[in-house]
Design a protein around this motif. Structure first.
Motif, PDB file in Angstrom:
ATOM      1  N   ILE A 106      43.740 -42.067  67.184  1.00 27.76           N
ATOM      2  CA  ILE A 106      42.671 -41.237  67.765  1.00 27.76           C
ATOM      3  C   ILE A 106      43.254 -40.005  68.434  1.00 27.76           C
ATOM      4  CG2 ILE A 106      40.940 -41.203  69.601  1.00 27.76           C
ATOM      5  CD1 ILE A 106      40.242 -44.064  68.865  1.00 27.76           C
ATOM      6  N   ASP A 107      44.403 -40.143  69.065  1.00 24.62           N
ATOM      7  CA  ASP A 107      45.039 -38.974  69.680  1.00 24.62           C
ATOM      8  C   ASP A 107      45.424 -37.944  68.626  1.00 24.62           C
ATOM      9  OD1 ASP A 107      44.736 -40.252  72.067  1.00 24.62           O
ATOM     10  OD2 ASP A 107      46.801 -41.016  72.152  1.00 24.62           O
ATOM     11  N   ALA A 108      45.866 -38.407  67.445  1.00 26.48           N
ATOM     12  CA  ALA A 108      46.211 -37.476  66.374  1.00 26.48           C
ATOM     13  C   ALA A 108      44.966 -36.876  65.742  1.00 26.48           C
ATOM     14  CB  ALA A 108      47.045 -38.192  65.313  1.00 26.48           C
ATOM     15  N   VAL A 109      43.866 -37.636  65.681  1.00 26.06           N
ATOM     16  CA  VAL A 109      42.620 -37.120  65.111  1.00 26.06           C
ATOM     17  C   VAL A 109      42.007 -36.067  66.020  1.00 26.06           C
ATOM     18  CG1 VAL A 109      40.247 -37.772  64.510  1.00 26.06           C
ATOM     19  CG2 VAL A 109      42.155 -39.193  63.748  1.00 26.06           C
ATOM     20  N   ALA A 110      42.151 -36.240  67.326  1.00 31.83           N
ATOM     21  CA  ALA A 110      41.552 -35.303  68.280  1.00 31.83           C
ATOM     22  C   ALA A 110      42.165 -33.907  68.181  1.00 31.83           C
ATOM     23  CB  ALA A 110      41.695 -35.840  69.705  1.00 31.83           C
ATOM     24  N   LYS A 111      43.360 -33.796  67.623  1.00 33.45           N
ATOM     25  CA  LYS A 111      44.004 -32.492  67.513  1.00 33.45           C
ATOM     26  C   LYS A 111      43.383 -31.631  66.412  1.00 33.45           C
ATOM     27  CE  LYS A 111      48.431 -34.365  69.108  1.00 33.45           C
ATOM     28  NZ  LYS A 111      49.859 -34.604  68.767  1.00 33.45           N
ATOM     29  N   ILE A 112      42.666 -32.244  65.471  1.00 30.51           N
ATOM     30  CA  ILE A 112      42.048 -31.509  64.364  1.00 30.51           C
ATOM     31  C   ILE A 112      40.554 -31.397  64.645  1.00 30.51           C
ATOM     32  CG2 ILE A 112      41.656 -31.460  61.866  1.00 30.51           C
ATOM     33  CD1 ILE A 112      44.106 -33.228  61.542  1.00 30.51           C
ATOM     34  N   PRO A 113      40.000 -30.194  64.729  1.00 31.28           N
ATOM     35  CA  PRO A 113      38.572 -30.048  65.048  1.00 31.28           C
ATOM     36  C   PRO A 113      37.682 -30.590  63.935  1.00 31.28           C
ATOM     37  CG  PRO A 113      39.546 -27.924  64.475  1.00 31.28           C
ATOM     38  CD  PRO A 113      40.670 -28.900  64.579  1.00 31.28           C
ATOM     39  N   GLU A 114      36.587 -31.246  64.338  1.00 29.11           N
ATOM     40  CA  GLU A 114      35.555 -31.779  63.452  1.00 29.11           C
ATOM     41  C   GLU A 114      36.049 -32.919  62.551  1.00 29.11           C
ATOM     42  OE1 GLU A 114      33.783 -28.671  61.219  1.00 29.11           O
ATOM     43  OE2 GLU A 114      33.154 -27.520  62.969  1.00 29.11           O
ATOM     44  N   LEU A 115      37.246 -33.405  62.771  1.00 30.88           N
ATOM     45  CA  LEU A 115      37.736 -34.508  61.940  1.00 30.88           C
ATOM     46  C   LEU A 115      37.106 -35.829  62.355  1.00 30.88           C
ATOM     47  CD1 LEU A 115      39.577 -35.507  59.712  1.00 30.88           C
ATOM     48  CD2 LEU A 115      41.424 -35.730  61.379  1.00 30.88           C
ATOM     49  N   LYS A 116      36.780 -35.974  63.628  1.00 28.96           N
ATOM     50  CA  LYS A 116      36.157 -37.215  64.090  1.00 28.96           C
ATOM     51  C   LYS A 116      34.793 -37.405  63.436  1.00 28.96           C
ATOM     52  CE  LYS A 116      35.003 -39.723  68.333  1.00 28.96           C
ATOM     53  NZ  LYS A 116      35.007 -39.684  69.813  1.00 28.96           N
ATOM     54  N   GLY A 117      34.011 -36.327  63.339  1.00 29.80           N
ATOM     55  CA  GLY A 117      32.717 -36.426  62.666  1.00 29.80           C
ATOM     56  C   GLY A 117      32.862 -36.671  61.173  1.00 29.80           C
ATOM     57  N   TYR A 118      33.935 -36.135  60.594  1.00 32.83           N
ATOM     58  CA  TYR A 118      34.195 -36.360  59.167  1.00 32.83           C
ATOM     59  C   TYR A 118      34.497 -37.827  58.891  1.00 32.83           C
ATOM     60  CZ  TYR A 118      36.594 -35.999  54.647  1.00 32.83           C
ATOM     61  OH  TYR A 118      36.987 -36.164  53.343  1.00 32.83           O
ATOM     62  N   LEU A 119      35.243 -38.482  59.790  1.00 26.90           N
ATOM     63  CA  LEU A 119      35.550 -39.895  59.615  1.00 26.90           C
ATOM     64  C   LEU A 119      34.336 -40.780  59.874  1.00 26.90           C
ATOM     65  CD1 LEU A 119      39.075 -40.058  61.314  1.00 26.90           C
ATOM     66  CD2 LEU A 119      38.576 -40.089  58.866  1.00 26.90           C
TER      67      LEU A 119
END
Length: 253
Positions: free
Chosen positions: A223-236
């Motif tokens: 999750i810490d690595a995902v938070a660095k990329i914008p809009e990736l959390k919504g993509y997942l």
């Protein structure tokens, strides 16, 4: 008249009313294609010519042996290879060697640690997950993470995933060595002596506290690595779906 009947028959065959060979006869002794044309159409030039080995005589099974003595015949026919004196009365089944593939299947070049995959089968079909590593059996170790889309740490075959071009930087993330094939094996309880075979056990599988803690540790790093990329959390979080007029083989993931 006979030649006209042959032409009429050939025209009926060309109309497709019945089966016809490609090189049918136009007249007696006159075929549609010549020998050179059929050689080209059959692509005979692509076929390798097999050289016939020269004929060799088989070794003899018997030999003539001279025998002495007045009352014996001068020669006898003797086998060169004697048959065994004893043999089994029943034929034993021959064991066939089975060559098992011990090595794990090769990982696709498009799948690297941190690649976002789309699941194509199972209870989480259509969800997007993050690839962690490949296990010894060849299965892929993936996670949702669980806090984002509800996919826990699990094994997936690379046959049932689509590799996307989206990647998560997991260079600083170390996946624990305890995540192996034995980690996901479920152990069924043994039946007690005298217990009926048809008795249904009411015990259901429940996730242990150790697995829950392992899931939290893995999810936190991802999750810490995902938070660095914008809009990736919504993509997942979103599911992969196809609408009318959309074809997967024409898409770039």
């Amino acid at each position: 008249p006979r030649f006209s009947r042959v032409l009429a028959h050939a025209s009926v065959l060309r109309m497709g009313t019945s089966h016809q060979p490609r090189n049918y006869l136009l007249a007696r002794g006159v075929s549609r294609y010549g020998r050179t044309a059929m050689f080209k159409k059959k692509a005979m030039y692509k076929k390798k010519l097999v050289k016939v080995p020269p004929h060799t005589e088989k070794p003899p099974h018997f030999k003539v042996k001279e025998v002495g003595g007045e009352k014996n015949s001068k020669t006898r026919i003797v086998q060169l290879r004697k048959s065994p004196r004893y043999y089994p009365t029943e034929d034993d089944p021959r064991r066939v060697k089975v060559h098992k593939r011990s090595s794990a299947p090769r990982l696709r070049s498009s799948i690297t640690p941190g690649t976002v995959l789309i699941l194509l089968a199972g209870r989480h079909m259509g969800k997007r997950v993050v690839f962690l590593k490949q296990l010894e059996s060849g299965l892929l170790l993936v996670t949702g993470p669980y806090q984002i889309n509800g996919v826990p740490v699990r094994r997936v075959s690379q046959t049932y995933v689509i590799a996307t071009q989206t990647k998560v930087d997991l260079s600083g993330v170390e996946v624990s060595e305890k995540f192996d094939d034995g980690y996901f094996r479920r152990y069924e309880g043994k039946r007690t002596e005298g217990e009926s075979v048809f008795k249904e056990s009411k015990e259901s599988y429940s996730v242990s506290d150790e697995r829950k803690q392992d899931q939290r540790e893995v999810d936190q790093t991802v999750i810490d690595a995902v938070a660095k990329i914008p809009e990736l959390k919504g993509y997942l979080k979103g599911r992969f779906t196809l609408q009318k007029g959309q074809y997967p083989h024409n898409m770039v993931f």
